[in-house]
Design a protein around this motif. Structure first.
Motif, PDB file in Angstrom:
ATOM      1  N   SER A 105      -2.010  -1.772   7.121  1.00  0.00           N
ATOM      2  CA  SER A 105      -3.401  -1.696   6.665  1.00  0.00           C
ATOM      3  C   SER A 105      -4.373  -2.058   7.769  1.00  0.00           C
ATOM      4  O   SER A 105      -5.557  -1.718   7.688  1.00  0.00           O
ATOM      5  CB  SER A 105      -3.616  -2.652   5.470  1.00  0.00           C
ATOM      6  OG  SER A 105      -2.855  -2.232   4.366  1.00  0.00           O
ATOM      7  N   VAL A 129      -3.434   4.678   4.081  1.00  0.00           N
ATOM      8  CA  VAL A 129      -2.234   3.862   3.876  1.00  0.00           C
ATOM      9  C   VAL A 129      -1.381   4.419   2.751  1.00  0.00           C
ATOM     10  O   VAL A 129      -0.143   4.391   2.822  1.00  0.00           O
ATOM     11  CB  VAL A 129      -2.632   2.394   3.619  1.00  0.00           C
ATOM     12  CG1 VAL A 129      -1.415   1.573   3.210  1.00  0.00           C
ATOM     13  CG2 VAL A 129      -3.277   1.804   4.857  1.00  0.00           C
ATOM     14  N   THR A 181      -9.149   3.356   4.156  1.00  0.00           N
ATOM     15  CA  THR A 181      -7.910   2.573   4.241  1.00  0.00           C
ATOM     16  C   THR A 181      -6.959   2.939   3.116  1.00  0.00           C
ATOM     17  O   THR A 181      -5.755   3.124   3.328  1.00  0.00           O
ATOM     18  CB  THR A 181      -8.229   1.066   4.199  1.00  0.00           C
ATOM     19  OG1 THR A 181      -9.182   0.760   5.206  1.00  0.00           O
ATOM     20  CG2 THR A 181      -6.975   0.244   4.426  1.00  0.00           C
ATOM     21  N   THR A 182      -7.495   3.052   1.895  1.00  0.00           N
ATOM     22  CA  THR A 182      -6.645   3.362   0.748  1.00  0.00           C
ATOM     23  C   THR A 182      -5.978   4.724   0.900  1.00  0.00           C
ATOM     24  O   THR A 182      -4.762   4.862   0.688  1.00  0.00           O
ATOM     25  CB  THR A 182      -7.476   3.341  -0.549  1.00  0.00           C
ATOM     26  OG1 THR A 182      -8.062   2.050  -0.709  1.00  0.00           O
ATOM     27  CG2 THR A 182      -6.608   3.652  -1.754  1.00  0.00           C
ATOM     28  N   ALA A 221      -4.148  -2.328   1.275  1.00  0.00           N
ATOM     29  CA  ALA A 221      -5.147  -1.289   1.537  1.00  0.00           C
ATOM     30  C   ALA A 221      -6.234  -1.302   0.472  1.00  0.00           C
ATOM     31  O   ALA A 221      -7.441  -1.215   0.784  1.00  0.00           O
ATOM     32  CB  ALA A 221      -4.481   0.082   1.602  1.00  0.00           C
TER      33      ALA A 221
END
Length: 472
Positions: free
Chosen positions: A360, A138, A134-135, A298
């Motif tokens: 996110s 995003v 996710t990090t 995120a």
């Protein structure tokens, strides 16, 4: 000496690339205010010009994902941005030739940009460990928000000067930036960790071990399967409830995003009477907040996942619900604030900022559902989610043509809020973050066996032991 993290370098390069992608995309939203005055274009003509980009953009979504999965994402993504940047340099010439020439040019720019997001997902399927997914996704996608933050005010400033003729300078500046980025990308980026000559053994092992149950990689850095285009499980994708709900949310989000992205400068100029020199800066403010909220949520999502506080599906649904409900409420409210600049800008900024939660939620969802087919799945999703980009500016032009007043803009905002809420409800009912059966590693191995011409035989007595032989 500590080795530079190659996935961090990839994220920074990709972030910069997507910032340039959106600078190339949004520059016309501001420059069009000056261009319309010079060329006497009415609101419907302006809506047609703004929407034409997406006529080309929609064509290369699925091909972009397929090509990136089969041949590697580096060159597909890089050449897509280079193509768009080179054509952007020709925008002033096309505008002087006429509306038809400008529309044709924007369509061709869309063709180039259409491969970018599907290529990104194909690349992340090779580079992003699940706990960082996710990090990383995003952060890179938020480059588009930062490109908007930079592109809108810089376009407004350039339009207000005499540099290179005023509004033409917008296209010369951003086009040259895209070409410069491509040079750096072609040297430093790689489609997969295994293809990167500078990656440390520790980082390579960490990435490959984290992805070994999801993505098969051979030494050359390409996906281990040699599947043809027909092997992509399109039927399974199109009949999957989680996939369809993700696509529905993607379409709903894009309706809101593209409505505001392409039309906010006009709303601020016509309804709030904000001068052109301030228009770009004010229009960029909501996207600065969006950039911050999407990255913060995120980080929070990955931290929640790594600590086991919530499952991935619950995280995705919670993010989307918070962003959709809060954002829709803000967009619906702004039409009731009259012509008061301060409150209208504040509410719009908050509404767009809250949509960072949505990013996110559905942004990494293609990687959740089908990491092996993430490029193709994003191409399929973005093909359908591009339709709002084509339709929304035209509908806004229809609502506001010859009467760009608050009462007509209220219809625009209500429609946008309703569509986002509908997409949210669909995702809450059917959304998921589980790898789908047709995209699992087991399915990949079975498909590869068939593509390699292997046949499976069982014992005469029907026992479980099997022997695989190579045919042909």
């Amino acid at each position: 000496m500590m080795a530079v993290s190659q996935r961090a370098l990839l994220c920074v390069l990709s972030f910069m690339g997507f910032a340039i992608v959106y600078m190339l995309r949004v520059n016309l939203s501001v420059a069009l205010v000056a261009m319309a005055g010079q060329f006497s274009w009415d609101e419907q003509t302006q809506g047609l010009i703004l929407g034409s980009f997406f006529w080309g953009y929609i064509v290369t979504q699925i091909p972009g994902g397929l090509l990136a999965e089969r041949f590697g994402a580096k060159w597909v993504l890089g050449i897509g941005i280079l193509w768009t940047a080179a054509l952007t340099l020709l925008t002033p010439l096309a505008a002087h030739w006429g509306v038809a020439a400008l529309i044709c040019l924007r369509v061709l720019e869309g063709v180039g940009e259409g491969v970018t997001f599907p290529s990104l997902n194909a690349m992340l399927s090779q580079w992003a460990p699940p706990v960082e997914r996710t990090t990383m996704a995003v952060f890179i996608i938020s480059g588009s928000h930062m490109g908007t933050v930079i592109g809108l005010p810089l376009s407004g400033y350039l339009c207000s000067t005499d540099f290179l003729g005023g509004w033409p300078a917008v296209f010369y500046t951003f086009g040259a930036s895209g070409i410069a980025w491509f040079i750096a990308w072609s040297i430093l980026a790689h489609s997969s960790p295994a293809a990167n000559p500078w990656i440390s053994r520790e980082e390579l092992t960490y990435i490959q071990e984290s992805l070994k149950h999801q993505v098969l990689v051979r030494g050359g850095g390409q996906p281990a399967d040699r599947r043809g285009f027909a092997a992509v499980p399109l039927k399974a994708m199109l009949t999957s409830g989680p996939v369809l709900s993700m696509i529905g949310m993607h379409m709903a989000y894009n309706w809101q995003f593209y409505t505001l992205l392409t039309c906010l400068p006009t709303f601020f100029a016509d309804v709030l009477s904000i001068p052109l020199t301030e228009d770009g800066l004010v229009s960029a403010l909501p996207y600065l907040v969006l950039w911050a909220t999407s990255n913060l949520t995120a980080l929070l999502a990955d931290a929640t996942r790594s600590r086991g506080w919530l499952g991935v599906t619950a995280i995705r649904k919670l993010s989307i619900a918070l962003g959709a409900v809060g954002g829709a409420a803000g967009i619906a409210l702004v039409g009731h604030l009259g012509c008061r600049r301060g409150p209208a800008i504040a509410v719009l900024t908050a509404a767009v900022g809250l949509s960072g939660f949505i990013v996110s939620g559905f942004g990494p969802n293609q990687l959740d559902l089908a990491p092996r087919f993430a490029g193709t799945l994003h191409g399929l999703s973005n093909t359908l989610a591009t339709v709002p980009g084509m339709v929304a500016p035209v509908i806004v032009g229809g609502f506001t043509n010859h009467a760009s007043v608050r009462s007509n803009w209220l219809k625009v905002f209500y429609l946008s809020a309703g569509i986002v809420l509908a997409g949210c409800l669909g995702y809450l009912a059917f959304g998921s973050a589980q790898v789908q059966p047709w995209a699992s590693a087991t399915a990949a191995e079975e498909q590869q066996r068939l593509l390699d011409g292997e046949e499976e035989w069982t014992d005469d007595d029907g026992g479980e032991d099997a022997v695989r032989i190579q045919t042909g």
